[in-house]
Design a protein around this motif. Structure first.
Motif, PDB file in Angstrom:
ATOM      1  N   LYS A  78       1.047  -1.251  -0.119  1.00 27.21           N
ATOM      2  CA  LYS A  78       0.144   0.056   0.002  1.00 27.21           C
ATOM      3  C   LYS A  78       0.770   1.082  -0.151  1.00 27.21           C
ATOM      4  O   LYS A  78       1.974   1.339   0.518  1.00 27.21           O
ATOM      5  CB  LYS A  78      -0.825  -0.005   1.236  1.00 27.21           C
ATOM      6  N   PRO A  79       0.314   2.488  -0.962  1.00 29.90           N
ATOM      7  CA  PRO A  79       1.308   3.483  -0.740  1.00 29.90           C
ATOM      8  C   PRO A  79       1.531   4.211   0.639  1.00 29.90           C
ATOM      9  O   PRO A  79       2.645   4.741   0.813  1.00 29.90           O
ATOM     10  CB  PRO A  79       0.511   4.489  -1.589  1.00 29.90           C
ATOM     11  N   ASN A 132       6.199   5.177   4.336  1.00 34.31           N
ATOM     12  CA  ASN A 132       6.829   5.142   5.568  1.00 34.31           C
ATOM     13  C   ASN A 132       8.408   4.411   5.673  1.00 34.31           C
ATOM     14  O   ASN A 132       9.101   4.459   6.756  1.00 34.31           O
ATOM     15  CB  ASN A 132       6.089   4.396   6.703  1.00 34.31           C
ATOM     16  N   ARG A 133       8.667   3.839   4.514  1.00 35.93           N
ATOM     17  CA  ARG A 133       9.683   3.419   4.231  1.00 35.93           C
ATOM     18  C   ARG A 133      10.833   4.313   3.424  1.00 35.93           C
ATOM     19  O   ARG A 133      12.044   3.902   3.216  1.00 35.93           O
ATOM     20  CB  ARG A 133       9.753   1.989   3.484  1.00 35.93           C
ATOM     21  N   VAL A 134      10.400   5.219   2.853  1.00 36.35           N
ATOM     22  CA  VAL A 134      11.130   6.131   2.193  1.00 36.35           C
ATOM     23  C   VAL A 134      12.426   6.865   2.782  1.00 36.35           C
ATOM     24  O   VAL A 134      12.114   6.943   3.914  1.00 36.35           O
ATOM     25  CB  VAL A 134      10.299   7.625   1.525  1.00 36.35           C
ATOM     26  N   GLN A 175       0.536  10.984  -3.431  1.00 38.01           N
ATOM     27  CA  GLN A 175       0.205  11.206  -4.615  1.00 38.01           C
ATOM     28  C   GLN A 175       0.995  10.642  -5.571  1.00 38.01           C
ATOM     29  O   GLN A 175       0.611  10.133  -6.823  1.00 38.01           O
ATOM     30  CB  GLN A 175      -0.245  12.714  -4.869  1.00 38.01           C
ATOM     31  N   GLU A 176       2.167  11.243  -5.620  1.00 42.06           N
ATOM     32  CA  GLU A 176       3.361  10.338  -6.582  1.00 42.06           C
ATOM     33  C   GLU A 176       3.612   8.961  -6.637  1.00 42.06           C
ATOM     34  O   GLU A 176       3.372   8.144  -7.738  1.00 42.06           O
ATOM     35  CB  GLU A 176       4.497  11.071  -6.326  1.00 42.06           C
ATOM     36  N   ILE A 177       3.436   8.216  -5.553  1.00 40.73           N
ATOM     37  CA  ILE A 177       3.456   7.110  -5.444  1.00 40.73           C
ATOM     38  C   ILE A 177       1.940   6.454  -6.009  1.00 40.73           C
ATOM     39  O   ILE A 177       2.226   5.160  -6.659  1.00 40.73           O
ATOM     40  CB  ILE A 177       3.395   6.440  -4.018  1.00 40.73           C
ATOM     41  N   ALA A 206       2.131   3.637  -9.107  1.00 40.94           N
ATOM     42  CA  ALA A 206       1.541   2.439  -9.193  1.00 40.94           C
ATOM     43  C   ALA A 206       0.654   2.380 -10.204  1.00 40.94           C
ATOM     44  O   ALA A 206       0.784   1.105 -10.953  1.00 40.94           O
ATOM     45  CB  ALA A 206       0.791   2.169  -7.848  1.00 40.94           C
ATOM     46  N   ARG A 207      -0.036   3.155 -10.637  1.00 37.01           N
ATOM     47  CA  ARG A 207      -0.835   3.122 -11.919  1.00 37.01           C
ATOM     48  C   ARG A 207      -0.192   3.050 -13.059  1.00 37.01           C
ATOM     49  O   ARG A 207      -0.357   2.176 -13.898  1.00 37.01           O
ATOM     50  CB  ARG A 207      -1.982   4.308 -12.019  1.00 37.01           C
ATOM     51  N   TYR A 208       1.029   3.672 -13.549  1.00 37.79           N
ATOM     52  CA  TYR A 208       1.748   3.651 -14.549  1.00 37.79           C
ATOM     53  C   TYR A 208       2.432   2.372 -14.709  1.00 37.79           C
ATOM     54  O   TYR A 208       2.473   1.817 -15.762  1.00 37.79           O
ATOM     55  CB  TYR A 208       2.597   4.810 -14.705  1.00 37.79           C
TER      56      TYR A 208
END
Length: 144
Positions: free
Chosen positions: A41-42, A47-49, A73-75, A79-81
């Protein structure tokens, strides 16, 4: 990606999110490895960045609520891309809430269940490497 390498050994190669897109995909197909996509999940990913400086040293960074929202939002967008190319993978493993060790064990379990990876019954930490200078375990010629 898991590849069967020389002398029957198995190796794991971590690819970037674009790893199942051209030009990486041509190489992956050529070597006929098993591809595994780790899903999370994003909110767990953020949380791991970890941020790094120019010399690859971790930087302690406080993520504010506004930057957190931007990164989430970027994640989601990534994920979609990249999700389209992830359909090419052989195996999907949900690592939501897993530690690194739990994630590795989940991948190993899924590989064994799939039958796509033989001989991985023991984790690396369970295997005892041959002492330096002695013949490698399982190597009839004594060569590593």
């Amino acid at each position: 990606m898991v590849l069967n390498s020389f002398e029957g050994r198995t190796c794991i190669i971590a690819l970037p999110p674009s790893g199942l897109m051209t030009p990486y995909w041509r190489t992956v197909k050529q070597h006929r490895g098993v591809t595994v996509v780790l899903e999370d999940k994003p909110e767990n990913i953020i949380n791991r960045v970890t941020f790094f400086d120019a010399d690859s040293r971790p930087i302690a960074t406080l993520i504010t609520p506004s930057t957190r929202a931007m990164y989430l939002q970027e994640i989601h967008k990534d994920a979609r891309y990249f999700g389209r190319s992830y359909r090419k993978a052989d195996i999907y493993v949900d690592v939501s809430g897993c530690s690194i060790k739990q994630a590795a064990e989940a991948v190993q379990t899924e590989l064994l269940k799939s039958g796509k990876l033989q001989g991985a019954e023991r984790t690396e930490s369970e295997q005892s490497p041959a002492p330096y200078g002695s013949p490698a375990a399982g190597s009839p010629s004594g060569e590593a």
